[in-house]
Motif scaffolding. Structure first.
Motif, PDB file in Angstrom:
ATOM      1  N   ASP A  35       0.796  -1.232   0.000  1.00  0.00           N
ATOM      2  CA  ASP A  35       0.000   0.000   0.000  1.00  0.00           C
ATOM      3  C   ASP A  35       0.828   1.281   0.000  1.00  0.00           C
ATOM      4  OD1 ASP A  35      -2.069  -1.754   0.051  1.00  0.00           O
ATOM      5  OD2 ASP A  35      -2.718  -1.304   2.087  1.00  0.00           O
ATOM      6  N   LYS A  36       2.123   1.161   0.281  1.00  0.00           N
ATOM      7  CA  LYS A  36       3.028   2.315   0.202  1.00  0.00           C
ATOM      8  C   LYS A  36       2.504   3.538   0.961  1.00  0.00           C
ATOM      9  CE  LYS A  36       5.026   0.917  -4.231  1.00  0.00           C
ATOM     10  NZ  LYS A  36       4.400  -0.416  -4.268  1.00  0.00           N
ATOM     11  N   GLY A  37       1.986   3.302   2.161  1.00  0.00           N
ATOM     12  CA  GLY A  37       1.535   4.397   3.002  1.00  0.00           C
ATOM     13  C   GLY A  37       0.061   4.728   2.876  1.00  0.00           C
ATOM     14  N   ALA A  38      -0.634   4.113   1.924  1.00  0.00           N
ATOM     15  CA  ALA A  38      -2.066   4.374   1.767  1.00  0.00           C
ATOM     16  C   ALA A  38      -2.845   3.845   2.963  1.00  0.00           C
ATOM     17  CB  ALA A  38      -2.591   3.733   0.488  1.00  0.00           C
ATOM     18  N   THR A  39      -2.421   2.720   3.494  1.00  0.00           N
ATOM     19  CA  THR A  39      -2.952   2.217   4.759  1.00  0.00           C
ATOM     20  C   THR A  39      -1.769   1.853   5.650  1.00  0.00           C
ATOM     21  OG1 THR A  39      -3.118  -0.078   3.949  1.00  0.00           O
ATOM     22  CG2 THR A  39      -5.076   1.302   3.743  1.00  0.00           C
ATOM     23  N   VAL A  40      -1.957   2.047   6.948  1.00  0.00           N
ATOM     24  CA  VAL A  40      -0.868   1.831   7.903  1.00  0.00           C
ATOM     25  C   VAL A  40      -1.318   0.822   8.954  1.00  0.00           C
ATOM     26  CG1 VAL A  40       0.650   2.931   9.593  1.00  0.00           C
ATOM     27  CG2 VAL A  40      -0.122   4.214   7.567  1.00  0.00           C
TER      28      VAL A  40
END
Length: 280
Positions: A263-268
């Motif tokens: 997700d590359k930071g889209a979800t954490v």
């Protein structure tokens, strides 16, 4: 004759044990757990399935296209778990619909962001600009708090998260805060100075929630806690050991690393005690 009888009995017992072993190996004792999700997250759940197989758990994914059915289906027993919503949304929904469901584990947070097609920084948004925000109760309050965090507005001290723009006490740039349907926030970008957009709608519109926002929620801050996503079960089943194993698998390092890479930071990923967030 006696020895022959003993041999026949022995062979019979061996055959029975072999059949029993086959039945066990074929998964006769495996428990199927139905879990409702919104949209398609099959790749992630395949990884989680691999981790719970050793516990004789088989996940059956049931996909829904709205935010209502996953909770009503959980309450009536059509599914065993669901994983699609924030703790705040769940608490409000179950109160409004008199459902007996509870969060049993945290999953991720999908940071809400401020996006613009015209400006590169929140400080560049000029006076008098229009900013669209989602108009539903949960996300309107969340959007206003984000605008306050970005120092664009100030809210009253006893801000009610279920309130709206009437709770703005300071608006130094005289911004026009315009509530619209959440799905319309992305479509408004060409016509407004900025828009506060939910992660899911941003992704659908081809935006990158990890890179594109001018400003976004900080998952490490206390203010973001109400928007942590959870796995939910019927309240009577919240301590079910197999359900807890599903939570443990989701919160494992392998799964967390996969989410971060995908997700590359889209979800954490967020691992937090349910006791800390259940009453938010």
């Amino acid at each position: 004759m006696k020895k022959r009888l003993i041999s026949i009995v022995t062979l019979f017992l061996i055959a029975i044990l072999a059949l029993t072993g086959c039945a066990s190996a074929s998964g006769e004792n495996t428990r199927t757990v139905k879990i409702g999700i919104n949209g398609d997250d099959a790749d992630l759940w395949r990884l989680i399935q691999q981790k719970v197989e050793k516990d004789h758990i088989k996940l059956k994914i049931v996909s829904f296209s709205d935010y209502v059915q996953p909770n009503t289906a959980l309450d009536d027993g059509s599914i065993d778990l669901n994983a699609f919503q924030t703790i705040t949304y769940m608490n409000q929904f179950k109160k409004d619909h008199n459902l007996d469901i509870s969060a049993i584990g945290s999953t991720v947070i999908a940071p809400m962001g401020i996006y613009s097609h015209k400006y590169k920084n929140v400080d560049d948004i000029p006076k008098g600009s229009t900013i669209t925000i989602p108009n539903d109760v949960t996300n309107a309050g969340r959007a206003l708090k984000l605008l306050q965090s970005a120092k664009l507005i100030k809210l009253k001290n006893n801000f009610d998260p279920k309130g709206s723009i009437e709770q703005i006490t300071e608006n130094p740039k005289n911004l026009k805060i315009k509530p619209v349907a959440a799905g319309q926030t992305t479509r408004s970008l060409d016509d407004v100075g900025a828009a506060v957009i939910n992660n899911g709608f941003a992704v659908q519109a081809g935006l990158n929630p990890g890179k594109d926002p001018l400003y976004k929620e900080d998952p490490s801050k206390k203010a973001a806690m109400p928007y942590i996503n959870v796995i939910a079960a019927q309240t009577k089943n919240k301590k079910d050991k197999d359900f807890q194993k599903v939570v443990e698998a989701y919160q494992s390092k392998e799964v967390k690393d996969y989410i971060k890479k995908r997700d590359k930071g889209a979800t954490v990923p967020v691992v937090i005690s349910i006791d800390k967030i259940k009453d938010l």
